[in-house]
Structure formats: structure tokens, C-alpha cells
Design an enzyme around this catalytic site. Structure first.
Site, short mmCIF file in Angstrom:
data_model
loop_
_atom_site.label_atom_id
_atom_site.label_comp_id
_atom_site.label_asym_id
_atom_site.label_seq_id
_atom_site.Cartn_x
_atom_site.Cartn_y
_atom_site.Cartn_z
N CYS A 96 0.84 -1.20 0.00
CA CYS A 96 0.00 0.00 0.00
C CYS A 96 0.88 1.26 0.00
O CYS A 96 1.52 1.56 -0.99
CB CYS A 96 -0.97 -0.03 1.17
SG CYS A 96 -2.34 1.14 1.00
N HIS A 186 -3.63 -5.14 0.93
CA HIS A 186 -3.12 -5.58 2.24
C HIS A 186 -3.18 -7.10 2.38
O HIS A 186 -4.23 -7.65 2.69
CB HIS A 186 -3.91 -4.92 3.37
CG HIS A 186 -3.66 -3.46 3.49
ND1 HIS A 186 -2.68 -2.94 4.31
CD2 HIS A 186 -4.25 -2.40 2.87
CE1 HIS A 186 -2.68 -1.61 4.20
NE2 HIS A 186 -3.62 -1.27 3.34
N GLU A 188 -1.85 -8.85 4.74
CA GLU A 188 -1.79 -9.26 6.14
C GLU A 188 -3.16 -9.47 6.76
O GLU A 188 -3.28 -10.13 7.80
CB GLU A 188 -1.01 -8.23 6.96
CG GLU A 188 -1.69 -6.89 7.18
CD GLU A 188 -1.45 -5.88 6.06
OE1 GLU A 188 -1.61 -4.68 6.32
OE2 GLU A 188 -1.10 -6.31 4.94
#
Length: 527
Positions: A96, A186, A188
Site C-alpha cells: 500500500c 493488504h 496481512e
């Protein structure tokens, strides 16, 4: 004179351990990146974006991840990077903001939010446009979580397009010669369906990780570092009755033996029977040297009339250390105070790049004139990792799986002013809740559960009489790491039994409510 925190986990000293460092650019959840990497058996930790190339060389990581963050690369106070890091030959993954920073610093173009109408927030479909080692084993179309205003419109020289989405022409890029990769989404978070696969590909295929990190490594590392830091000096540990301080106690005892003195401060805000249980478990079973201090009157007097949650935390944190000062003055040569601060405590209390959600008792409640240096051996671990550490240390399930309990105790489970009457309602109702959850065989399935005195009184009828008593809230959540959580879907019959028992067995309670709020937007504790 104030002494500085002692950072117990300094991964630059782990010369024999592979590690991937994550540079912090301000996302509240960027520590999840480090957590995901650790789940693969590779050590990882968040580091400041201000880290220098020389400091990176000293750490000797096999990979670097640039995290997401709320800033624009064009902002006057934008977080940057030491550009010499690009010359170290270490694989880099920008996520990002990290991708935008990589693009901006290497000669590409980033368009500010709104200029090209390319904002993306929420789940989006990513479309692979080229084969990439980073996306190996994932489908050509996959759901990812986007959360960006600015966007890359021209990639740097040497990079090529890997993926796009409907609103993002450059959702992934790579320069395979330099091993630089950028993704606008993202990986994660669990909303990115193949996020773990992408991070795993970066760690193993691109960085060459072996996956040989384990909790046993952590134990060996911490014991060695504790011994090096403490030397022949003495350490005080505050026992709260919770899992974290208990694990710290056993770890410190293994490292420094009788140099450790534990002070168990009974601040009058403990769960039912907690004081005796702490002494029996840790003093009896594990042989820790524990001084029990009854300071309940000191704490309750200071808390009288206080209803602001932050003031409660600060008062308890300050008085806790003052009690330690009083007790330490009776001992000779004590230099260190140990705490069970976790990674989630540090993050929620705010980092250099992220705002404070709330001050934590192990982070924000310490006075400026504190007379000890702090040792925080767990400050890189999440709650489930602390439990794994406890198991590795040989601690029994009854201790390792004990319900999490905050340092301020029941003070932050009582809304408004703390009174003896309110304390008793929470103690008794919480004991009933824990007993019934265990009876139902749900104590391992529910990550955390407790009761709260809401401070709200309501009208009720008991027998033939009207009552006007407290409302007790039940909070039960499921979670993996404590950073996000869902409310637990407890069986109705279990909730009914808990409710009936509390209103019948606990004085001054006539209504039970169930908290069905997830985190976010709520935190786990009510205060």
C-alpha cells in the site's frame, strides 16, 4: 531520575536467526504483517521507518517489508526511507503506502487522492496480468482488501505490471533483478483471501527463508539477553494474577534465578479468590520468591470519586509503581522492573507513526520519576504466542490458559466510580461466568470472557417487590491475536443459565445484557 525502557528483544543481536523486518509507516494493523511472517516459522519484527542502512546491515535481515500507512508521499511530513537501503541487495516488498513510497523514490509516479478518481476502500477483485513468483499458486482473479486514496500511475524503470483491478491500473508491480515488489492491497488481513500465500511466497521463494524459527528459539534468545542485560543485578516483577506476568515470572526465574523478587500487589481490584491462587500457583508450584502486599486501601482511596477511564488507568499505573518504590526501598540493589507488556499493548498505546487508542497499564501509566529501568520480555509477542511460550516453559494449562486479566484489574470493568458494592457484583458475576463457560466445555473456544458493571440501574421485579439495581454486561470474544475480534456466539442455553445464576446469586443485580460488538469498532475491554 527517570531511567529508560530496556528493549529486551533486539533482533540485531540474533546473528544466527533469519529475520524479515517490517518498517512501520503508521497502519494500526501493520504489526499483523510481522505476525503472519512469524506464523511461517520466520522471525519478524516492526522497526521504525527512520532506520538507517547501517542499522539494517547490523540486523542482517533476509527481507524487508514496507508497511501501509495513512500518509501521502506528497505530504510535507511524509514518512520516508534511507535510500541507501535500496542498495543493500535485500529483497523488498512494499505494501500500500510502501508500494507508493517505493514508486516515488525510484522514479515512478504517484497520483494524489482524488486527482484520478482512483480511491479504493474495501474488498476488490485483483487480476493477474503476468506470472510472478510472488503470486505463485494463487488464481488469476482473487479477492483482496484495498484501502488507499493515492495511487501509482507510472511504475519505475525496471519494474513491470503484475496485477491490476477495476479502479487501480497498477495493483502489483515487480523488478525481479533487484527483487523489489509492490502491492497496493493488504495481504496481512484475512479479507485478502490469498494474503498468506503471497507473504509466504515472499518469505520463502524470494527471501530464501528456511522456516526454522520457533518458540524454543525465543526462549533461548530471551534468557541469553536477560542475563546479558541484568548481569548480577536484581529485578522486581509485578504479578497481576494474569497470564502475561506469570509467564514473565517463570521466564525470568529460568534466566536469573534468585536475582528475581516478585511483588504481588493486591490493589483490591482482583477477581474472586485471585490473591490466594497466585500465591499457590506461582509461589508454591514454581517456587517464585513472592512478596504479597495488601495495598487495597491505598488504591481504593485514590480511586474514590474518579469515573474517567484514562484517569483510573493513570492513577493505578502511578500508584502501582509507587508501591513498588516503597517495597524496593526495603530491598537492596534493585535496578529493574519487569512487566508483561505485549505487542498489542504497545500498538494500541500508539507508536511514533500511529495514534493512541487508549493508554495501557503496562505502557502509559508510568510516572516520569520512575526509579527502575523497565524489562519487557514479551513486548514483541501476541497473546496466543505468550500462551505458547508458557507451554514451552513447562507451565501447566491451568496457568497458560488462564483468562487474560488487565493490570488495572476490575477498575476498568466497572463503569463510573468504583465502589465496594460494584466490585462485589463484578467479582461474583465473573466467577459464575467463568464457571459456566468451563462447564460447557467452551473455555478453549472463547478467547476471552468477563463481566462488566455498566453503572446503569434499571427497574426490575424480584418476588413481589420492585428493584432498582445494576445491569451486568457479559463480554465474550473469539480472536486469534487480540488485534481484531468477533463476539462469541455462545449457545442460548449457556447464556440463559449464566443470566439466571447471576440475577439469583449476586446481590444488587437485576438485568443481564450480552455485548455483541466486534473489535473494531469496540476494544476488548470496556474501558
Amino acid at each position: 531520575m527517570q531511567k529508560e525502557r530496556v528493549i529486551m528483544t533486539n533482533i540485531s543481536t540474533l546473528n544466527d536467526v533469519q529475520k524479515i523486518i517490517v518498517l512501520d509507516y503508521g497502519s494500526q494493523y501493520n504489526q499483523l504483517i510481522a505476525r503472519r511472517i512469524r506464523e511461517f516459522g520466520v522471525f519478524s519484527e516492526l522497526k521504525s521507518h527512520k532506520i538507517t542502512a547501517d542499522e539494517v546491515r547490523a540486523i542482517n535481515p533476509i527481507g524487508i517489508i514496507l508497511s501501509g500507512g495513512p500518509n501521502s508521499v506528497y505530504a510535507e511530513d511524509a514518512f520516508g526511507i534511507d535510500e541507501e537501503i535500496f542498495e543493500l541487495g535485500i529483497p523488498i516488498l512494499g505494501i500500500c503506502y510502501g508500494m507508493q513510497l517505493l514508486t516515488h523514490k525510484l522514479g515512478g509516479k504517484v497520483v494524489p487522492a482524488g486527482e484520478a478518481g482512483n480511491r479504493e476502500y474495501g474488498q476488490s477483485t485483483l487480476r493477474l496480468r503476468a506470472q510472478s513468483e510472488l503470486f505463485a499458486g494463487t488464481p488469476e482473479e482473487q479477492v483482496v482488501l484495498m484501502s488507499h486514496g493515492d495511487a501509482v500511475t507510472e511504475i519505475p524503470e525496471g519494474f513491470h505490471l503484475v496485477a491490476d483491478s477495476v479502479d487501480c491500473p497498477f495493483a502489483a508491480m515487480e523488478d525481479t533483478k533487484k527483487n523489489f515488489y509492490g502491492i497496493q492491497f493488504h495481504p496481512e488481513v484475512r479479507h485478502t483471501v490469498y494474503g498468506n500465500d503471497i507473504l509466504k511466497n515472499f518469505a520463502f521463494s524470494i527471501c530464501g527463508a528456511k522456516g526454522d524459527w520457533s518458540m524454543a528459539n525465543f526462549v533461548d534468545m530471551q534468557i541469553a539477553q536477560i542475563r546479558e542485560t541484568v548481569g548480577d543485578r536484581k529485578v522486581l516483577l509485578g504479578l497481576s494474577g494474569g497470564v502475561d506476568s506469570s509467564v514473565v515470572g517463570v521466564l525470568l526465574q529460568k534466566a536469573i534465578g534468585d536475582q528475581l523478587t516478585c511483588i504481588f500487589v493486591d490493589h483490591g481490584l482482583l477477581r474472586k479468590g485471585e490473591g490466594d491462587q497466585v500465591m499457590e500457583m506461582l509461589g508454591g508450584k514454581f517456587g517464585l520468591n513472592i512478596i504479597r502486599v495488601d495495598a487495597s486501601k491505598r488504591f481504593l482511596d485514590l480511586l474514590a470519586g474518579v469515573d474517567d477511564p484514562e484517569k483510573k488507568r493513570k492513577i493505578i499505573g502511578n500508584e502501582f509503581v509507587h508501591v513498588f518504590d516503597d517495597e524496593a526501598s526495603k530491598l537492596k540493589g534493585v535496578d529493574f522492573l519487569a512487566q508483561g507488556t505485549l505487542y498489542t499493548d504497545i500498538i494500541e498505546s500508539g507508536t511514533e507513526t500511529a495514534q493512541t487508542i487508549k493508554s495501557h497499564h503496562n505502557v502509559g501509566g508510568l510516572p516520569e520519576d520512575m526509579q527502575f529501568e523497565l524489562i519487557e520480555p514479551l513486548n514483541t509477542l501476541f497473546k496466543d504466542e505468550v500462551r505458547a511460550l508458557g507451554t514451552e516453559l513447562g507451565m501447566p494449562d491451568e496457568v497458560v490458559w488462564r483468562q487474560p486479566f488487565p493490570g488495572p484489574g476490575l477498575a476498568i470493568r466497572i463503569m463510573g466510580e468504583i465502589t465496594e458494592e460494584k466490585l462485589e457484583t463484578v467479582r461474583e458475576s465473573d466467577a459464575i461466568l467463568r464457571e459456566e463457560i468451563a462447564k460447557a466445555g467452551l473455555d478453549r473456544d472463547v478467547w476471552q470472557y468477563f463481566t462488566v458493571n455498566t453503572g446503569v440501574r434499571s427497574v426490575g421485579v424480584m418476588g413481589d417487590g420492585r428493584t432498582y439495581d445494576y445491569t451486568i454486561a457479559i463480554r465474550a470474544i473469539t480472536s486469534i491475536d487480540g488485534m481484531t475480534a468477533d463476539f462469541a456466539k455462545l449457545p442460548w442455553e449457556v447464556l440463559q443459565k449464566i443470566s439466571v445464576r447471576i440475577v439469583n446469586e449476586v446481590d444488587h443485580v437485576n438485568r443481564i445484557v450480552y455485548d455483541i460488538t466486534s473489535k473494531p469498532p469496540a476494544t476488548v475491554e470496556w474501558e
